[in-house]
Design an enzyme around this catalytic site. Sequence first.
Site, short mmCIF file in Angstrom:
data_model
loop_
_atom_site.label_atom_id
_atom_site.label_comp_id
_atom_site.label_asym_id
_atom_site.label_seq_id
_atom_site.Cartn_x
_atom_site.Cartn_y
_atom_site.Cartn_z
NE ARG A 1 46.45 36.99 34.58
CZ ARG A 1 45.94 37.56 35.80
NH1 ARG A 1 46.42 38.89 35.72
NH2 ARG A 1 44.71 37.93 36.14
CE LYS B 1 45.74 52.38 36.80
NZ LYS B 1 44.30 51.65 37.63
CG ASP C 1 43.87 40.02 34.94
OD1 ASP C 1 44.09 41.10 35.20
OD2 ASP C 1 42.47 39.52 34.64
CG PHE D 1 40.85 48.62 33.01
CD1 PHE D 1 41.32 48.35 33.43
CD2 PHE D 1 39.32 48.35 33.40
CE1 PHE D 1 41.62 47.05 33.22
CE2 PHE D 1 39.26 47.53 33.87
CZ PHE D 1 40.20 46.24 33.75
CB VAL D 2 46.94 49.85 32.34
CG1 VAL D 2 46.72 51.48 33.08
CG2 VAL D 2 47.62 49.74 34.11
CG ASP E 1 44.38 50.40 41.16
OD1 ASP E 1 43.84 51.77 41.06
OD2 ASP E 1 44.41 49.80 39.75
N GLY F 1 49.10 38.83 38.47
CA GLY F 1 49.56 40.10 37.99
C GLY F 1 50.97 40.08 38.10
CD GLU G 1 51.63 43.24 43.47
OE1 GLU G 1 51.44 43.22 42.73
OE2 GLU G 1 50.15 42.99 43.91
CG ASP G 2 50.90 43.47 38.51
OD1 ASP G 2 50.67 43.63 39.86
OD2 ASP G 2 50.42 43.04 38.29
C1 PRP Z 1 46.37 43.34 40.90
C2 PRP Z 1 47.67 44.25 41.32
C3 PRP Z 1 47.76 43.95 43.22
C4 PRP Z 1 46.28 45.45 43.25
C5 PRP Z 1 46.90 46.44 43.23
O1 PRP Z 1 46.05 42.22 41.35
O2 PRP Z 1 48.69 42.79 41.17
O3 PRP Z 1 48.22 42.75 43.43
O4 PRP Z 1 45.49 44.21 42.39
O5 PRP Z 1 45.90 47.19 43.99
P1 PRP Z 1 45.35 47.88 44.66
O6 PRP Z 1 46.74 48.89 45.30
O7 PRP Z 1 43.96 49.04 44.45
O8 PRP Z 1 44.89 47.04 46.72
P2 PRP Z 1 44.35 41.45 40.99
O9 PRP Z 1 43.74 41.34 42.74
O10 PRP Z 1 44.33 42.38 40.00
O11 PRP Z 1 45.01 40.25 41.07
P3 PRP Z 1 46.04 39.62 39.57
O12 PRP Z 1 47.48 40.53 39.82
O13 PRP Z 1 45.75 38.27 39.66
O14 PRP Z 1 45.31 40.51 38.42
#
Ligand code: PRP
Length: 183
Positions: free
Chosen positions: A169, A135, A163, A156-157, A107, A48, A103-104
């Site tokens: 993405r 968030k 993604d 859900f963004v 959550d 991400g 990080e993107d």
């Molecule tokens: C997303 C995002 C963080 C994580 C955050 O990655 O990039 O790494 O979730 O979530 P959390 O705060 O609840 O731990 P994801 O697992 O969706 O993988 P991706 O980056 O490959 O999309």
Amino acid sequence: MQFSDVESDLTEILLTEEQIHDTIAGLAARIDADYAGKTPLLVGVLRGAVMVMADLARAITIPIEMDWMAVSSYGSSTQSSGVVRILKDLDTDLHGRDVLIVEDIIDSGLTLSWLLQNLRGRGAASVEICALLRKPEAAKVQVDVKYPGVDIPNAFVVGFGLDYAEKYRNLRGIAVLAPHVYS
Ligand code: PRP
């Protein structure tokens, strides 16, 4: 990909391309000032963070290095459990380095909280976090983010690296995904 290309899949636009650009420019300016005279190692968390990393790295004017990690959370596809597995580790020795995790989104905070602890155990001089989105309502653990971008609602963004089932993405902005897409 523009919002108009997937309009029926989205319910609300949260950040336009321009707003993301301005947010990243602000983060880069702070990073430039705080790390002046140093060469921080930007650590992008795949997948991400790719878009944030690409734009942030280019907006920063001081020298930087980049490395990447891939991690996977044990748990359902939509909720992380806090137990993290390293799929791809860093190639860089962190001893004495100023590390900035990019990080993107934060959550629940579980991934970052684990990662922070893991990287801090590798002898880095400093480890900080830059995250484009947060968030606050979804937080399960508090993570100290030195460079936060924008706080968003617990929805859900997708877009700008984020993604759903590997899609969206490449959407240029960030929007809320319509429930009919994932339910
Ligand atoms: C997303 C995002 C963080 C994580 C955050 O990655 O990039 O790494 O979730 O979530 P959390 O705060 O609840 O731990 P994801 O697992 O969706 O993988 P991706 O980056 O490959 O999309």
